[in-house]
Motif scaffolding. Structure first.
Motif, short mmCIF file in Angstrom:
data_model
loop_
_atom_site.label_atom_id
_atom_site.label_comp_id
_atom_site.label_asym_id
_atom_site.label_seq_id
_atom_site.Cartn_x
_atom_site.Cartn_y
_atom_site.Cartn_z
N PRO B 177 7.42 9.36 4.44
CA PRO B 177 7.93 9.69 3.11
C PRO B 177 6.98 9.19 2.02
N ALA B 178 6.64 10.07 1.09
CA ALA B 178 5.76 9.67 0.00
C ALA B 178 6.59 8.99 -1.08
N GLY B 179 5.94 8.50 -2.08
CA GLY B 179 6.67 7.91 -3.20
C GLY B 179 6.90 6.42 -3.03
N ALA B 180 7.54 5.86 -4.05
CA ALA B 180 7.72 4.42 -4.06
C ALA B 180 8.93 4.07 -4.89
N PHE B 181 9.44 2.87 -4.72
CA PHE B 181 10.45 2.40 -5.66
C PHE B 181 9.92 1.13 -6.32
N HIS B 182 10.57 0.77 -7.44
CA HIS B 182 10.00 -0.31 -8.24
C HIS B 182 10.97 -1.47 -8.38
N ASP B 189 5.61 1.13 -1.83
CA ASP B 189 5.53 2.44 -1.20
C ASP B 189 6.51 2.53 -0.03
N TYR B 190 7.07 3.73 0.14
CA TYR B 190 7.92 3.93 1.32
C TYR B 190 7.09 3.76 2.60
N THR B 191 5.84 4.18 2.54
CA THR B 191 5.03 4.05 3.76
C THR B 191 4.84 2.58 4.15
N THR B 192 4.73 1.72 3.13
CA THR B 192 4.60 0.29 3.42
C THR B 192 5.85 -0.21 4.13
N LEU B 193 7.00 0.17 3.56
CA LEU B 193 8.26 -0.23 4.20
C LEU B 193 8.31 0.28 5.63
N PHE B 194 7.91 1.52 5.77
CA PHE B 194 7.92 2.16 7.07
C PHE B 194 7.07 1.38 8.07
N SER B 195 5.87 1.01 7.63
CA SER B 195 5.03 0.32 8.62
C SER B 195 5.56 -1.08 8.94
N PHE B 196 6.17 -1.74 7.96
CA PHE B 196 6.83 -3.01 8.29
C PHE B 196 7.97 -2.78 9.27
N ALA B 197 8.73 -1.70 9.02
CA ALA B 197 9.89 -1.43 9.86
C ALA B 197 9.49 -1.13 11.30
N VAL B 198 8.27 -0.62 11.48
CA VAL B 198 7.82 -0.35 12.85
C VAL B 198 7.16 -1.60 13.44
N THR B 199 6.35 -2.29 12.63
CA THR B 199 5.54 -3.38 13.16
C THR B 199 6.34 -4.63 13.47
N VAL B 200 7.22 -5.02 12.55
CA VAL B 200 7.94 -6.28 12.76
C VAL B 200 8.74 -6.28 14.08
N PRO B 201 9.51 -5.21 14.35
CA PRO B 201 10.21 -5.20 15.64
C PRO B 201 9.24 -5.27 16.83
N GLY B 252 -2.33 1.18 20.35
CA GLY B 252 -1.92 2.58 20.16
C GLY B 252 -1.00 2.69 18.94
N ALA B 253 -0.02 1.78 18.87
CA ALA B 253 0.90 1.79 17.73
C ALA B 253 0.12 1.60 16.43
N ALA B 254 -0.85 0.68 16.46
CA ALA B 254 -1.65 0.43 15.26
C ALA B 254 -2.43 1.68 14.88
N GLY B 255 -2.94 2.41 15.88
CA GLY B 255 -3.67 3.65 15.61
C GLY B 255 -2.80 4.65 14.86
N LEU B 256 -1.59 4.85 15.37
CA LEU B 256 -0.67 5.79 14.73
C LEU B 256 -0.35 5.34 13.30
N LEU B 257 -0.04 4.05 13.14
CA LEU B 257 0.34 3.57 11.82
C LEU B 257 -0.81 3.69 10.84
N PHE B 258 -2.00 3.37 11.29
CA PHE B 258 -3.16 3.49 10.42
C PHE B 258 -3.35 4.93 9.99
N GLN B 259 -3.32 5.82 10.97
CA GLN B 259 -3.57 7.23 10.66
C GLN B 259 -2.50 7.77 9.70
N GLN B 260 -1.26 7.37 9.91
CA GLN B 260 -0.19 7.92 9.07
C GLN B 260 -0.10 7.24 7.70
#
Ligand SMILES: Nc1ncnc2c1ncn2[C@@H]1O[C@H](COP(=O)(O)OP(=O)(O)O)[C@@H](O)[C@H]1O
Ligand SMILES: [Mg+2]
Lengths: 237, 346
Positions: B177-182, B189-201, B252-260
């Motif tokens: 998801p593009a965009g951000a909240f303030h 960025d939503y993408t930042t949240l997304f990558s935390f949500a994938v990486t932390v678990p 592999g997970a890092a590859g996907l997250l980086f690319q996305q």
């Protein structure tokens, strides 16, 4: 008596150098058998091969009637052959508790494991005091106790001990040999390797004398303790 | 003799004193720099930190692979960064070309998670294969042999990347998801949240595996003493394979997250990010898992702050700053932040 372990014409080489040159020995159910010999005779090599850490060049090793030579280490442990190796080799960054847990790595019988844990802690009360201490921070004697205790956590049918008295103060040496007798009383068969021939011959039923990779003599431990050649070479007589 | 000793001791003392005062001065300088920046613009400060941490957590995923493998067989697996690169290239192809997803949406997110599963499995498999065929035979060989082999494997993987991705960087549309909240001037960025949500678990899962499971226990035992581990009945070969699988899956997970998150792939990503991730692992104390994560977050943070703060050296100096800090740290703590004086491993 039935042979629990039978080693026949075993040869083991490091590269092109033969360290064990056709060794045969048997260990019967319930015995303490000792393999004595000077430094470099090939004692540890023999034990490491029995445990599957080294592959034999020739010969056979049979445990409870089944060939185990060439099998991998973890298969051999699962058959009930546990070793306390030369130099202790405890896991230095793990506590006594974790080391004992690893001794029981292949077991699933929770109750049996807990019973054995109590049993070895009774055998070595010192380990109970050090229970949460890291293995690497303990004294040499304590580490040796841990190495033996850890091997016993595998519920061995045959316990292999490689120089359990090495580098220990005389009081501790006595304590270790007394413990070896107690372990046998619990029904565990023992193959003991020692440079301290006098003490080993005292606790053992039978003995083999190893010299440059070959068995030089064998027989009842009490007979060998009186033998002139043995006395001269190994008992400082 | 006593004169010699006291002279020696005096010199030691003076040296230690000098080292400590240098360290203190450096620490105060950094603190001062952070403080004036914070006072000047708190929102920019948090913004830069957030960007830094989100980069850092990606480095952590890669750094763990280096440190896991080093911990268990004392090999610096140079090919690890390139595995990450292939993960990125694979993910781009999987999502954009094979599944034709070029914008955000529920079905695209589904493909994203499917890709996460597939790329982790594939990278794990490739890494296990590399160990099996290239490194295993060399386990008892002199240290230089597997090291050179690892460099060779790195080049092989890079060549695959070159053929697959082309010689220049490629940009991609991504499905996060593009965009951000303030929140009070800081945009997230939503993408930042997304990558935390994938990486932390993933990091938690990994830590659980190593500390709590039977397989993890076998890993730690094998790392400390292979033969002793064998005598416990541990299958050492399988344990090492498992370690490579774990490291590979994270790459592999890092590859996907980086690319996305970046929308970018390039055959030499492994070199660029691999180097940073490897540095993180060394900074934290190679072989130490928490150390790798700590080192990665620190490097991410340093870069983020240096790039984003109003008073700073700016982006073109980022690498210089990071590596200067590494050199300084190594001079004072050769074993890294969490490394022990003895070779600390898994
Ligand atoms: N890892 C090794 N590589 C090469 N030679 C070895 C190795 N380990 C032992 N040896 C050699 O094998 C012989 C027997 O050693 P070992 O079995 O350790 O003797 P012991 O335990 O009776 O002291 C010695 O000559 C020793 O030098
Ligand atoms: Mg020996």
């Amino acid at each position: 008596m039935s042979a629990l372990l039978e080693v026949k014409d075993l040869q083991v080489a490091y590269g092109s150098i033969l360290a064990v040159k056709g060794l045969s020995l048997t260990v019967n159910q319930g015995e303490i058998v000792t393999l004595i010999g000077s430094n470099g005779a090939g004692k540890s090599t023999t034990l490491r091969t029995i445990s599957g850490l080294l592959k034999p060049k020739a010969g056979t090793i049979t445990f409870e009637g089944e060939r185990i030579d060439g099998k991998s280490g973890h298969d051999i442990v699962s058959k009930g052959l546990c070793q306390s190796p030369e130099g202790r080799r405890i896991f230095p960054r793990m506590s006594v508790r974790e080391n004992l847990d690893l001794g029981a790595f292949l077991r699933n019988d929770k109750d049996g494991i807990e019973a054995d844990r109590e049993r070895v802690l009774d055998l070595f009360p010192r380990l109970r005091e050090r229970y949460e201490q890291k293995g690497g921070t303990m004294s040499g004697g304590e580490q040796q106790m841990l190495a033996v205790a850890r091997a016993m956590m595998g519920a061995p049918k045959l316990l292999l001990l490689d120089e359990p008295s090495m580098g220990l103060a005389p009081v501790l040496v006595d304590m270790i040999f007394e413990t070896i007798i107690k372990i046998r009383e619990q029904g565990i068969t023992i193959l003991l390797i020692e440079q301290n021939a006098a003490a080993a011959l005292e606790v053992a039923d039978r003995a083999y004398v190893l010299e440059s990779g070959l068995i030089k003599m064998s027989g009842k431990a009490s007979d060998l303790a009186k033998d002139e050649a043995v006395t001269k070479a190994y008992l400082g007589g | 003799m006593s004169i010699f000793t006291s002279g020696y001791q005096a010199r030691q003392l003076r040296r230690r004193y000098l080292e400590r005062s240098l360290g203190t001065v450096a620490a105060f300088a950094i603190l001062f720099w952070l403080t004036i920046n914070f006072l000047k613009s708190p929102s920019q400060f948090f913004q830069a930190s957030l960007i830094g941490l989100s980069n850092g957590i990606l480095y952590a995923l890669i750094a763990l692979g280096y440190t896991l493998v080093y911990g268990i067989i004392e090999l610096i697996n140079f090919a690890h960064g390139d595995l990450f690169m292939l993960g990125a290239v694979f993910s781009a192809n999987f999502i954009t070309i094979w599944f034709g997803k070029e914008s955000s949406g529920p079905s695209a997110w589904g493909v994203f998670f499917l890709c996460l599963l597939v790329v982790m499995t594939l990278s794990a498999t490739v890494n296990v294969g590399i160990e099996r065929f290239a490194y295993r035979r060399l386990r008892r060989a002199p240290k230089l042999a597997p090291l050179i082999t690892a460099v060779g494997v790195s080049f092989c993987l890079q060549f695959v990347g070159l053929r697959w991705n082309g010689s220049g960087p490629k940009t991609w549309d991504t499905v996060l998801p593009a965009g951000a909240f303030h929140i009070s001037g800081v945009s997230i960025d939503y993408t930042t949240l997304f990558s935390f949500a994938v990486t932390v678990p993933l990091l938690l899962l990994m830590s659980w595996i190593v500390t709590r499971t039977r397989q993890g226990k076998a890993m730690r035992a094998t790392a400390q003493d292979q033969d002793a581990a064998r005598l416990m009945g541990i299958n050492v070969d399988r344990t090492i394979s498992f370690t490579f699988a774990l490291g590979g899956a994270l790459a592999g997970a890092a590859g996907l997250l980086f690319q996305q998150t970046r929308g970018l792939t390039s055959y030499n990503l492994g070199y660029q990010l691999g180097l940073i991730a490897f540095t993180s692992a060394v900074m934290g104390g190679i072989g130490n898992l928490q150390g790798a994560v700590l080192g990665a977050l620190l490097i991410g943070l340093i870069q983020g702050l240096n790039d984003g703060l109003p008073i700073g050296l700016g982006q073109q100096w980022s690498q210089t700053v990071v590596f200067s800090i590494l050199i300084l740290l190594m001079a004072f703590r050769p074993t890294g932040l969490l490394g022990k004086p003895t070779t600390e491993k898994v």
